[in-house]
Design a protein around this motif. Sequence first.
Motif, short mmCIF file in Angstrom:
data_model
loop_
_atom_site.label_atom_id
_atom_site.label_comp_id
_atom_site.label_asym_id
_atom_site.label_seq_id
_atom_site.Cartn_x
_atom_site.Cartn_y
_atom_site.Cartn_z
N ILE A 26 -38.64 59.89 -49.85
CA ILE A 26 -39.91 59.82 -50.58
C ILE A 26 -39.71 60.30 -52.01
O ILE A 26 -40.15 59.66 -52.96
CB ILE A 26 -40.99 60.65 -49.85
CG1 ILE A 26 -41.41 59.95 -48.56
CG2 ILE A 26 -42.22 60.87 -50.75
CD1 ILE A 26 -42.27 60.79 -47.63
N TYR A 42 -37.93 57.81 -53.98
CA TYR A 42 -38.66 56.53 -53.94
C TYR A 42 -37.81 55.41 -53.32
O TYR A 42 -37.75 54.30 -53.83
CB TYR A 42 -39.12 56.13 -55.34
CG TYR A 42 -40.37 55.29 -55.32
CD1 TYR A 42 -41.61 55.89 -55.08
CD2 TYR A 42 -40.35 53.91 -55.49
CE1 TYR A 42 -42.77 55.14 -55.03
CE2 TYR A 42 -41.50 53.15 -55.44
CZ TYR A 42 -42.70 53.77 -55.21
OH TYR A 42 -43.86 53.03 -55.15
N ARG A 68 -47.69 61.66 -44.98
CA ARG A 68 -47.09 61.33 -46.28
C ARG A 68 -46.39 59.98 -46.24
O ARG A 68 -46.45 59.22 -47.21
CB ARG A 68 -46.10 62.44 -46.69
CG ARG A 68 -45.45 62.20 -48.05
CD ARG A 68 -46.45 62.36 -49.17
NE ARG A 68 -45.89 62.08 -50.48
CZ ARG A 68 -45.94 60.90 -51.11
NH1 ARG A 68 -46.56 59.88 -50.53
NH2 ARG A 68 -45.42 60.74 -52.30
N PHE A 100 -47.09 56.79 -48.55
CA PHE A 100 -45.96 56.23 -49.31
C PHE A 100 -45.86 54.72 -49.11
O PHE A 100 -45.57 53.98 -50.04
CB PHE A 100 -44.67 56.92 -48.85
CG PHE A 100 -43.44 56.55 -49.63
CD1 PHE A 100 -43.27 56.98 -50.93
CD2 PHE A 100 -42.44 55.80 -49.05
CE1 PHE A 100 -42.13 56.66 -51.66
CE2 PHE A 100 -41.29 55.47 -49.75
CZ PHE A 100 -41.13 55.91 -51.06
#
Length: 406
Positions: A78, A81, A115, A119
């Motif tokens: 995360i 990315y 999360r 994402f």
Amino acid sequence: MEYGALIKYYRTQRGITQAELAKGICSVPHLSKIENNSKEANKETISLLLNRLNVNLEEMEEKEGIIQDLLADLEEKINYYLIDKIDETYRKLQEIEHIIPFSKHIYKYELYKYRYLLFKGYLAEAAKQKELLFKQRINFSQHEEYLYNYFNAIFLMMKGKFKAADELFDALDIEPSTEKTKAEYFYHRAHVKAALEQSGHAIHFGKLALQLFMNEHNFLRILHSLMLLGINYTHSNIYEEAEECFRHLIRNAELLKQEKLLPQIYHNMGFLQNKKNNPKKALSYYEKSLALQPINNPHYLVTLYAIGEIQYSLGEAEKAKECFNVVSSLAKELGNKKYRLLADFYLVHMHSPDRAFKYLVSKVIPHLEETNEHKNDLTRFYKMLSDYYTEQGMYLEAVKYLNKIT
């Protein structure tokens, strides 16, 4: 690992009574206390009970470490990315999901599941996970409480509730844990400030994020931070810094083969050049952007509209008309009211300026004001109306739109 709960889970799953499991190992009351975590058992007793259930103690302890490593890997992907690689890590976590409730990572796993959904942009699923976490938050550690509030701020941001997100970010203390935590925090703060048209604040947080991403060689997030900075320098009329950001972006995006990012960079460079009164340069960048975009998507629509506006300003009426016809048609298809109204305004203006300005007052301006569009968009049309009414000798109306600008 919560071995009492784990033993109860496997005993129930296998349809074994407490008496059958305890026979020759411990008493039934002793097993009952172990299962309810009211009594700690020694490792030998735990091992014997698990072995009778055909569960290996060492394997369970190993899985505790695997869960920890996978959660760290999920967080890493995360932060960097790595959107194309994260699914594999999440799949591995799901494969051992039945074990996770018995580990010390249960709440962290549920938080990072939240999360992950954010994402990936799965907002409906994220909303359900948010509700589940709300019920569990009484058991959170201080760090888990921080993560819950931080992820909620990201959720609000993704839902377009930027003011609420900003207030939640304000209430968060930056954890003195890692630079990665701070870098992401600053990046998201910059994103929200940009959406609230607070370019000065966006630049401040964007620069903090950029420096931290550079320290950890987080190349994709460096590009994202440069994009944010370039856009906000442009809105703040700091053109030299904006152009430097976009030139860095073009070089590095081409080097890193970021085909998805290049159209956005070219579009924003085009917007900058147009603000600098370089319409032909702007047109060149917009056309580069358009060539890299798939048709029938909102980004294509926005870029094509920008090209139409420049063609119109350069007196290329036929080329502009062609652009606006496509924009109007595509906007209807995509359900984008703003660009349908804007394209139709220009198409009407080519035949009857008087009708076009009535359309601007009755349809376009009310929609832009109602949807709280960027002030630059509204300012341009307020100025256009003020000039039109001045030419018509309607000075009260002209002053009314001048006042809106100020």
